[in-house]
Design an enzyme around this catalytic site. Structure first.
Site, PDB file in Angstrom:
ATOM      1  N   GLU A  18       0.815  -1.214   0.000  1.00  0.00           N
ATOM      2  CA  GLU A  18       0.000   0.000   0.000  1.00  0.00           C
ATOM      3  C   GLU A  18       0.852   1.269   0.000  1.00  0.00           C
ATOM      4  O   GLU A  18       0.370   2.349   0.358  1.00  0.00           O
ATOM      5  CB  GLU A  18      -0.924  -0.010   1.219  1.00  0.00           C
ATOM      6  CG  GLU A  18      -1.899  -1.168   1.240  1.00  0.00           C
ATOM      7  CD  GLU A  18      -2.741  -1.194   2.503  1.00  0.00           C
ATOM      8  OE1 GLU A  18      -3.653  -0.369   2.616  1.00  0.00           O
ATOM      9  OE2 GLU A  18      -2.467  -2.045   3.367  1.00  0.00           O
ATOM     10  N   SER A 150      -6.508  -2.137   1.658  1.00  0.00           N
ATOM     11  CA  SER A 150      -6.776  -1.408   0.420  1.00  0.00           C
ATOM     12  C   SER A 150      -7.280  -2.321  -0.694  1.00  0.00           C
ATOM     13  O   SER A 150      -6.981  -2.116  -1.868  1.00  0.00           O
ATOM     14  CB  SER A 150      -5.522  -0.650  -0.058  1.00  0.00           C
ATOM     15  OG  SER A 150      -5.202   0.377   0.837  1.00  0.00           O
ATOM     16  N   TYR A 220      -9.480   4.498  -4.788  1.00  0.00           N
ATOM     17  CA  TYR A 220      -8.536   5.611  -4.704  1.00  0.00           C
ATOM     18  C   TYR A 220      -8.492   6.542  -5.899  1.00  0.00           C
ATOM     19  O   TYR A 220      -8.040   7.681  -5.786  1.00  0.00           O
ATOM     20  CB  TYR A 220      -7.123   5.067  -4.441  1.00  0.00           C
ATOM     21  CG  TYR A 220      -7.007   4.408  -3.102  1.00  0.00           C
ATOM     22  CD1 TYR A 220      -7.079   5.149  -1.928  1.00  0.00           C
ATOM     23  CD2 TYR A 220      -6.879   3.033  -2.989  1.00  0.00           C
ATOM     24  CE1 TYR A 220      -7.004   4.543  -0.683  1.00  0.00           C
ATOM     25  CE2 TYR A 220      -6.795   2.418  -1.754  1.00  0.00           C
ATOM     26  CZ  TYR A 220      -6.859   3.174  -0.615  1.00  0.00           C
ATOM     27  OH  TYR A 220      -6.788   2.583   0.614  1.00  0.00           O
ATOM     28  N   ARG A 259     -11.043   3.073  11.558  1.00  0.00           N
ATOM     29  CA  ARG A 259     -12.243   2.995  10.722  1.00  0.00           C
ATOM     30  C   ARG A 259     -12.741   1.564  10.704  1.00  0.00           C
ATOM     31  O   ARG A 259     -11.954   0.639  10.482  1.00  0.00           O
ATOM     32  CB  ARG A 259     -11.921   3.455   9.298  1.00  0.00           C
ATOM     33  CG  ARG A 259     -13.128   3.893   8.484  1.00  0.00           C
ATOM     34  CD  ARG A 259     -12.782   4.087   7.025  1.00  0.00           C
ATOM     35  NE  ARG A 259     -12.649   2.800   6.363  1.00  0.00           N
ATOM     36  CZ  ARG A 259     -11.638   2.452   5.578  1.00  0.00           C
ATOM     37  NH1 ARG A 259     -10.637   3.289   5.369  1.00  0.00           N
ATOM     38  NH2 ARG A 259     -11.610   1.262   5.020  1.00  0.00           N
ATOM     39  N   ASP A 261     -15.304  -1.214   9.068  1.00  0.00           N
ATOM     40  CA  ASP A 261     -16.059  -1.486   7.846  1.00  0.00           C
ATOM     41  C   ASP A 261     -17.156  -2.512   8.093  1.00  0.00           C
ATOM     42  O   ASP A 261     -16.940  -3.519   8.794  1.00  0.00           O
ATOM     43  CB  ASP A 261     -15.128  -1.987   6.748  1.00  0.00           C
ATOM     44  CG  ASP A 261     -14.093  -0.945   6.332  1.00  0.00           C
ATOM     45  OD1 ASP A 261     -14.312   0.249   6.613  1.00  0.00           O
ATOM     46  OD2 ASP A 261     -13.071  -1.327   5.733  1.00  0.00           O
ATOM     47  N   GLU A 275     -13.905  -5.567   8.794  1.00  0.00           N
ATOM     48  CA  GLU A 275     -12.526  -5.377   9.239  1.00  0.00           C
ATOM     49  C   GLU A 275     -12.381  -4.036   9.928  1.00  0.00           C
ATOM     50  O   GLU A 275     -13.276  -3.193   9.897  1.00  0.00           O
ATOM     51  CB  GLU A 275     -11.546  -5.481   8.067  1.00  0.00           C
ATOM     52  CG  GLU A 275     -11.720  -4.437   6.987  1.00  0.00           C
ATOM     53  CD  GLU A 275     -10.690  -4.609   5.878  1.00  0.00           C
ATOM     54  OE1 GLU A 275      -9.565  -4.108   6.035  1.00  0.00           O
ATOM     55  OE2 GLU A 275     -11.013  -5.244   4.859  1.00  0.00           O
ATOM     56  N   ASN A 277      -9.589  -0.857  10.328  1.00  0.00           N
ATOM     57  CA  ASN A 277      -8.368  -0.191   9.856  1.00  0.00           C
ATOM     58  C   ASN A 277      -7.840   0.714  10.961  1.00  0.00           C
ATOM     59  O   ASN A 277      -8.508   1.676  11.354  1.00  0.00           O
ATOM     60  CB  ASN A 277      -8.678   0.640   8.612  1.00  0.00           C
ATOM     61  CG  ASN A 277      -9.106  -0.223   7.445  1.00  0.00           C
ATOM     62  OD1 ASN A 277      -8.281  -0.735   6.709  1.00  0.00           O
ATOM     63  ND2 ASN A 277     -10.411  -0.403   7.278  1.00  0.00           N
ATOM     64  N   GLY A 281      -6.768   5.488   5.349  1.00  0.00           N
ATOM     65  CA  GLY A 281      -6.296   6.425   4.335  1.00  0.00           C
ATOM     66  C   GLY A 281      -6.692   7.864   4.647  1.00  0.00           C
ATOM     67  O   GLY A 281      -7.727   8.124   5.258  1.00  0.00           O
TER      68      GLY A 281
END
Length: 323
Positions: A18, A150, A220, A259, A261, A275, A277, A281
């Site tokens: 990443e 990602s 992205y 974050r 999800d 998951e 994070n 990002g």
């Protein structure tokens, strides 16, 4: 404000798959902090050594790294040794959050909802084992490299003939492959700021990608993906999902920011955790800044708030003295 933080390092780049995303995140964070008058300096951990990091004598660092060697606890351990306060979760929580399998096991042990799954060795799993998983978990099926992010090392399997090649693709990225039940429904994500009792959820973001394919390109670089924030959910369901996000964050021991999800099942509006994070990002397409903006927090103020939370998880005994 510069005096409050001292000399700040923005750690970005790194050596993971990443790297490209981290370079974008780091550039955004660096510019934001500098615009606030903070004495911030970029530091690419993929090009420079830990010894050089120590020599910079940063008073604190903002970790804008994603994936291995930055989000997985390894760098956090080095920063603990160097005594440099850092943003985000500590060593153990970072390592757990980076491992989708361990994260799911912890969530299940805390009574939190997550899709059914099986775990397979990348080298020794047979086609028959994979077919059995597909039969047990149903099709479509998600295969994931559990230590990547990602959407790297992820394949959706729609038919039995796709299982083996999809597994081979994911196995290139990890020693194990996670086979996960596919939840049909709406894709949501919930940023969380703070720690422990003070952790709070920001507005929910709903992601509507072209053909439902929220892959690396659509995440992205594409302008075709739609983001709805706050997500169009009723107040009761919104509060339920945000509460689960905070519980999931705290169950893993995360801190600072992160974050979470979700998939919201279409048949009954039940949320399922996918998951966590621990270093999300911070690019122009990223979801944490988008959610923060919806709650009245600018990108620059968000970066400053995260930086203000920088800490050391471990504290040496005051009685220790070098011989």
């Amino acid at each position: 404000m510069s005096k409050e933080f001292g000399k700040v390092g923005v750690l970005y780049g790194g050596r993971s798959a990443e790297r490209e995303v981290s370079l974008m995140s780091g550039a955004g964070v660096l510019q934001a902090l500098q615009s606030k008058g903070i004495d911030a300096h970029g530091f690419d951990t993929g090009l420079r050594s830990i010894a050089e990091l120590a020599a910079e004598k940063f008073d604190r660092v903002f970790i804008a790294l994603h994936g291995r060697y930055g989000e997985d606890g390894t760098l956090q351990g080095a920063l603990e040794q160097l005594g440099i306060p850092y943003t985000g979760s500590g060593v153990m929580a970072s390592a757990i959050a980076m491992d989708k399998v361990m994260t799911k096991r912890i969530w299940l042990s805390n009574g939190l909802p997550t899709p059914g799954f099986r775990v397979f060795d990348s080298q020794s799993t047979s086609a028959a084992d994979l077919q059995l998983a597909a039969d047990e978990l149903g099709l479509p099926l998600m295969l994931k490299a559990p230590h990547e992010g990602s959407t790297i090392g992820i394949k959706k399997v729609n038919s039995g003939v796709e299982v083996t090649p999809a597994f081979a693709y994911c196995a290139k990225y990890d020693e194990v492959v996670l086979a996960e039940e596919f939840i049909t429904g709406r894709e949501l994500t919930v940023p969380v700021l703070g720690r422990g009792r003070n952790a709070r959820a920001l507005p929910i973001v709903e992601i509507r990608a072209p053909q439902g394919n929220y892959d690396y390109q659509n995440k992205y670089f594409s302008d075709d993906t739609q983001y709805l924030c706050p997500a169009p959910l009723d107040a009761e369901l919104t509060q339920k999902i945000q509460a689960i996000a905070v519980r999931a964050f705290n169950a893993v021991g995360c801190a600072g920011w992160g974050r979470v999800d979700f998939m919201l099942r279409a048949t009954d509006n039940e949320p399922f955790l996918l998951e966590l994070n621990s270093s999300p990002g911070m690019t122009g397409h990223s979801l944490v800044p988008m959610s923060a903006k919806a709650s009245g927090i600018s990108y620059e103020d968000l970066c400053a708030e995260i930086l203000r939370s920088a800490a050391l998880e471990l504290h040496a005994s005051q009685d220790w003295k070098a011989e």
